[in-house]
Motif scaffolding. Structure first.
Motif: not given
Length: 256
Positions: A77-82, A114-116, A171-179, A196-199
């Motif tokens: 999560v820290a790495g994704f944010s950075r 053609d994928a997320d 895709a990461l922004a949609r999931i917002a893993p920190s939340i 990711a699948h369910h969203l």
């Protein structure tokens, strides 16, 4: 596009420099390769080796130091944010121990056109696992990918526990893993893939051969393995309760 490989480390001095030196020369069409190492206070000189690599490749290698060992999920999560703050278009996840072949990023970047999310799967035809893989790791992987993920979490992927994957930033922004993501250990990979699948993310898988590490010690011992089983089963328990599961997450999004 900028591709940032996020690599969590804890005492990986035996392999981290070799990994970075394998990643940086990769020639991927229309992609600029960068490496972000998230180090959880290693005591073996891992951080110093990464800093030396960063000096030799300014702007392409970055070290994010953390003051304690806080868990795999927290590191990602820290790495994704950075990485996102630094302008990454694509974010890769991979282990530091050379079990994930950097060359596989060529197929993964092709697939993500053609994928997320692209998962590097050990269980597709053409993939496989080192014969030295421990029984406890096979137990966790078999339980998660053979039962929990397809049957309890309704996620149609072959390798939700894979730690080698490639994301689009949206895709990461949609999931917002920190939340959204509650798992911090090995269940983190499962929860991220299933969210990711369910969203509605488009998911592809490519085959990968998983090599056993040749240096250092695996963090997945028997105790960690049973903890991982517990964490993965807990995902289904949380998702069954709308207040804290996927439905609750979507409801919170609607309210905000």
């Amino acid at each position: 596009m900028i591709l940032v490989a996020v690599v969590p480390t804890y005492n990986e001095a035996g392999s981290v420099q070799q990994l970075i030196e394998a990643l940086l020369p990769l020639r991927l069409p229309d992609v600029e390769m960068r490496v972000l190492v998230v180090d959880d206070a290693s005591s073996d000189g891992t951080a110093q080796l990464v800093e030396a690599c960063a000096q030799r490749a300014p702007g392409r290698v970055e070290l994010l130091r953390r003051d304690a060992k806080r868990g795999l999920g927290s590191a990602y999560v820290a790495g994704f944010s950075r990485a996102l703050a630094g302008g990454a278009d694509l974010i890769a996840q991979m282990d530091a121990d050379l079990s994930h072949d950097p060359a596989a990023l060529a197929a993964m970047t092709e697939a993500i056109r053609d994928a997320d999310l692209v998962l590097a799967s050990r269980y597709l035809p053409g993939g496989g696992v080192d014969t030295e893989w421990g029984w406890h790791r096979k137990l966790v992987s078999g339980l998660a990918n053979g039962f929990v993920v397809p049957r309890l979490l309704s996620c149609p992927v072959t390798d939700a526990t894979s730690g080698y994957r490639l994301w689009r930033r949206d895709a990461l922004a949609r999931i917002a893993p920190s939340i959204s993501v509650r798992s911090n250990g090995y269940g983190f990979q499962v929860e991220m893939a299933c969210l990711a699948h369910h969203l509605g993310c488009r998911i592809k898988e490519v085959p990968i051969y998983f090599r056993e590490r040749t240096t250092g010690r695996s963090k997945m011992n028997v105790r960690e393995a049973f903890g991982a089983v517990r964490d993965i089963l807990a995902i289904r328990h949380r998702w069954a309760a709308p207040a804290v599961g996927l439905a609750g997450r979507n409801e919170r999004q609607r309210r905000t």
